[in-house]
Design an enzyme around this catalytic site. Structure first.
Site, short mmCIF file in Angstrom:
data_model
loop_
_atom_site.label_atom_id
_atom_site.label_comp_id
_atom_site.label_asym_id
_atom_site.label_seq_id
_atom_site.Cartn_x
_atom_site.Cartn_y
_atom_site.Cartn_z
N GLY A 149 0.88 -1.29 -0.09
CA GLY A 149 -0.04 -0.20 -0.29
C GLY A 149 0.94 1.55 0.24
N GLY A 189 -2.93 -5.48 0.02
CA GLY A 189 -3.08 -6.40 0.27
C GLY A 189 -2.69 -8.27 0.51
#
Ligand code: AMP
Length: 398
Positions: A356, A379
């Site tokens: 991220g 993720g």
């Protein structure tokens, strides 16, 4: 499983899962084409071999039926300009009669993009009959969507059961992601350092626990640092705090101690009198933050210490920013760390930026070409590093 690089796709029609889940502006212009760009080498290789490609992806989070704002037709022109040449057809439903007509008539060197898979709720349910319908579009299945490899969806996992091992495989992107993360976990030159930041401890607990087994140093920054500091009796004012995680934080610290993994917490912080870009700010010891103030970045002493550890490391993982780097006043920690990682890489270290916001931080710092590998899967990379088996990977390997 197919060895993608050494397979000749001439005469084959490949049904390929890509991650074209890109951000769009209010007028549906692609504002960041990184994910589309990442799939281009795989698509081009198949086309150059003389094969054809049927692309499938999701975009956003539709509620289970058609919604114009989530149509993949918005990305067509970007895909066209990045692919530089081949005809790209578009099917406005991924499993309609029209879609099958288009895929069956696809010629060598042509590309068909299917409409958003998530217009069918069956996609996220991993529905076998939906997956089977998708599988009919090609004779070989290639998955190059690392960003969704941690999801057990019809197009990322279930579909693989309709192809035997000689007819399914990873594309270049997926292979690179797996290779680089595996190198970091299993084949790392010491000293190995992980930099873990971001907002919450709760999001990173499993990662930290796993990293204690493999890392020599763990540098903690971001909002999550303050739960650790509070757990040890520090005064953290109004900094981010997850009281229910204090015990676990202490457990992690003592497990690290027993494992000879050195965990660093920021000795000083840049604090703010409110959560905004215009807040007043000053530098204090992270253990002594006044009542109404909050830590929004690591301080200069922490930067110096962390940079020294980074620069003496041979392998580096970075997941999560050191502060609220979206606000200029609180971005110094994150960008200084980015710099230290780039300098260590210049000196021969292997560095992986995974997950991220550290990816957007490295891009924002303009240093993305001075690190070894920048992951495309937030993720998915996090789960891979936590040691989980990703359904999208397993389905191909089975
Ligand atoms: P994550 O997605 O967990 O990596 O978290 C990234 C977010 O954490 C970014 O949007 C940062 O602004 C935020 N963040 C980093 N440090 C802090 C902090 N000290 N306090 C509040 N938020 C933070």
């Amino acid at each position: 499983m197919i060895d993608f690089k050494n397979t000749d796709f001439k005469g084959h029609k490949v049904i390929m899962r890509v991650d074209f889940n890109v951000p769009l502006s209010a007028s549906f212009i692609v504002t960041d084409d990184t994910r589309i760009r990442a799939a281009i080498p795989t698509i081009k290789k198949i086309l150059l071999d003389g094969g054809s490609v049927v692309l499938m992806s999701h975009l956003g989070r539709p509620k289970g039926g058609y919604e114009t704002k989530f149509s993949l037709k918005h990305i067509l022109s970007t895909l066209e300009s990045l692919l530089e040449g081949p005809v790209i057809k578009f099917a406005d439903d991924c499993i309609s009669v029209d879609a099958y007509k288009l895929s069956s008539e696809l010629k060598e060197g042509e590309v068909l993009l299917l409409e958003n898979l998530r217009f069918y709720p069956e996609e996220e349910k991993g529905d076998p009959s939906f997956a089977k319908k998708l599988s009919i579009h090609g004779d070989i299945y290639i998955n190059d969507a690392f960003g969704t490899a941690h999801r057990e969806h019809a197009s990322t996992a279930t579909i693989a059961r309709y192809f035997n091992s000689e007819h399914k495989g990873f594309g270049y992107l997926m292979s690179a992601e797996v290779e680089n993360a595996t190198k970091l976990l299993n084949d790392a030159k010491k000293p190995v350092t992980a930099i873990v930041g971001g907002a919450k401890v709760s999001d990173k607990i499993q990662l930290l626990e796993k990293l204690i087994d493999t890392m020599d140093n763990i540098l903690i920054g971001g909002g999550m640092a303050y739960t650790f500091i509070a757990a040890q009796g520090g005064k953290i004012g109004k900094s981010l705090f997850e009281p229910e995680y204090t015990e676990l934080a202490l457990k992690i610290l003592s497990k690290a101690n027993a494992n000879n993994t050195k965990i660093y917490l920021p000795v000083d912080s840049v604090i703010a009198d409110n959560f905004s870009a215009e807040a007043n700010h000053k530098i204090v010891s992270s253990n002594d933050i006044p009542g109404q103030w909050m830590g929004l970045d690591i301080g200069p002493e922490a930067i110096m210490l962390y940079s020294n550890v980074i620069k003496s490391s041979k392998t580096i993982l970075w997941n999560g920013p050191m502060g609220v780097f979206e606000f200029d006043k609180f971005s110094t920690g994150t960008f200084s760390i980015a710099n230290a990682v780039a300098e260590a890489t210049d000196e021969g270290a292997f560095s992986l930026i995974g997950g991220g916001d550290s990816v957007s931080a490295i891009n924002k710092s303009g240093l993305e070409n001075r690190v070894s590998y920048v992951s495309t899967g937030g993720g998915a990379m996090l789960e891979f590093l936590e040691g989980k088996v990703l359904p999208g990977i397993k389905a191909i390997q089975d």
